[in-house]
Scaffold this active site. Structure first.
Site, PDB file in Angstrom:
ATOM      1  CG  ASP A  68     -28.794 -15.277  28.460  1.00 44.90           C
ATOM      2  OD1 ASP A  68     -28.446 -14.312  27.759  1.00 44.90           O
ATOM      3  OD2 ASP A  68     -28.552 -16.460  28.145  1.00 44.90           O
ATOM      4  CG  ASN A 136     -22.070 -26.545  29.516  1.00 44.45           C
ATOM      5  OD1 ASN A 136     -22.799 -25.952  28.731  1.00 44.45           O
ATOM      6  ND2 ASN A 136     -21.867 -26.125  30.763  1.00 44.45           N
ATOM      7  CG  HIS A 138     -24.901 -23.202  28.245  1.00 42.35           C
ATOM      8  ND1 HIS A 138     -23.605 -23.119  28.699  1.00 42.35           N
ATOM      9  CD2 HIS A 138     -25.074 -22.117  27.456  1.00 42.35           C
ATOM     10  CE1 HIS A 138     -23.021 -22.046  28.213  1.00 42.35           C
ATOM     11  NE2 HIS A 138     -23.900 -21.420  27.434  1.00 42.35           N
ATOM     12  CD  GLU A 143     -24.074 -23.421  32.755  1.00 42.87           C
ATOM     13  OE1 GLU A 143     -23.915 -24.165  31.773  1.00 42.87           O
ATOM     14  OE2 GLU A 143     -23.227 -22.570  33.106  1.00 42.87           O
TER      15      GLU A 143
END
Length: 242
Positions: A68, A136, A138, A143
């Site tokens: 990313d 979380n 990811h 996400e």
């Protein structure tokens, strides 16, 4: 199949990860590596540099794809992932920089950049994908959501993700609101995955990801479906596994 590897000594965390990566490069000099950024893989890259300096491996024919990049950051911005990779790995080994690929966060057309990145990825199969996991769940910047994108795409970063990455900026307000990320479909096509997890703050999410239901609301849980995943944990991250 998920293989759990728990490392008791912090100084061995990067060494074990580097052994996995360097063994592949040694046996497959033209290996395609999927790489990650952030604090967790820094020790991996440090150890890979040490192994390279010892003359054990060469990266001259290796090709890399990063997961990313932030939308809007120039490649030379100190918080960009291109700058991170250059600083922590690429500038210290014999890799051909033309074989190192990171999404262009400053592309005039982000959607077009996603298509360009996917086109390059379609010409290769990632032999080993290095991953971290967000608080979380990811992976990459995929996400939690009701549905996940299979290919490279632009994602709106959740507040908790921006907060977690604020340490690399002057403030959370400077953290870009969007990123370009490799999709979960591409990640799952990798021949092997190395998921690196460290710290007590990751104990609950990694336990949930590996033992809980498989759901897009915890993207890392999809790794349970992959045939060859090694999860490298330090003692604090792995405390709920006994």
């Amino acid at each position: 199949m998920v293989n759990l590897v728990k490392v008791s000594k912090q100084e061995d965390f990067g060494k074990v990860a580097a052994y996995i990566v360097s063994s592949l490069v040694q046996t497959s000099p033209r290996a395609v590596l999927g790489l990650a950024t952030g604090g967790t893989p820094v020790d991996l890259y440090k150890e890979l540099i040490n192994i390279f300096n010892q003359g054990v491996i060469s990266f001259s024919k290796v090709k890399t794809f990063n997961l990313d990049e932030y939308v809007g950051l120039p490649a030379d911005h100190p918080a960009s992932y291109r700058a991170f990779m250059n600083k922590h790995l690429f500038d210290h080994i014999d890799i051909d920089m033309d074989n190192t690929h990171v999404p262009n966060g400053q592309a005039a057309d982000a959607a077009q950049e996603c298509s360009r990145y996917d086109a390059m990825l379609s010409e290769s199969v990632i032999d080993l994908q290095v991953l971290g996991i967000g608080h979380n769940g990811h992976i990459g910047f995929n996400e939690p959501a009701d549905q996940l994108m299979p290919g490279t795409h632009v994602v709106d970063l959740l507040p908790e993700t921006r907060e977690a990455n604020a340490r690399y900026f002057q403030s959370v307000d400077e953290v870009p609101a969007q990123a370009i990320t490799m999709g979960v479909g591409t990640i799952m096509k990798s021949r092997q995955i190395l998921l690196m997890v460290r710290g007590a703050d990751k104990a609950e999410i990694i336990h949930r990801a590996l033992t809980g239901p498989i759901t897009t609301l915890c993207p890392a849980s999809l790794l349970q479906l992959h045939p060859n995943v090694t999860v490298l944990m330090d003692g604090e991250a792995g405390r709920l596994f006994g």
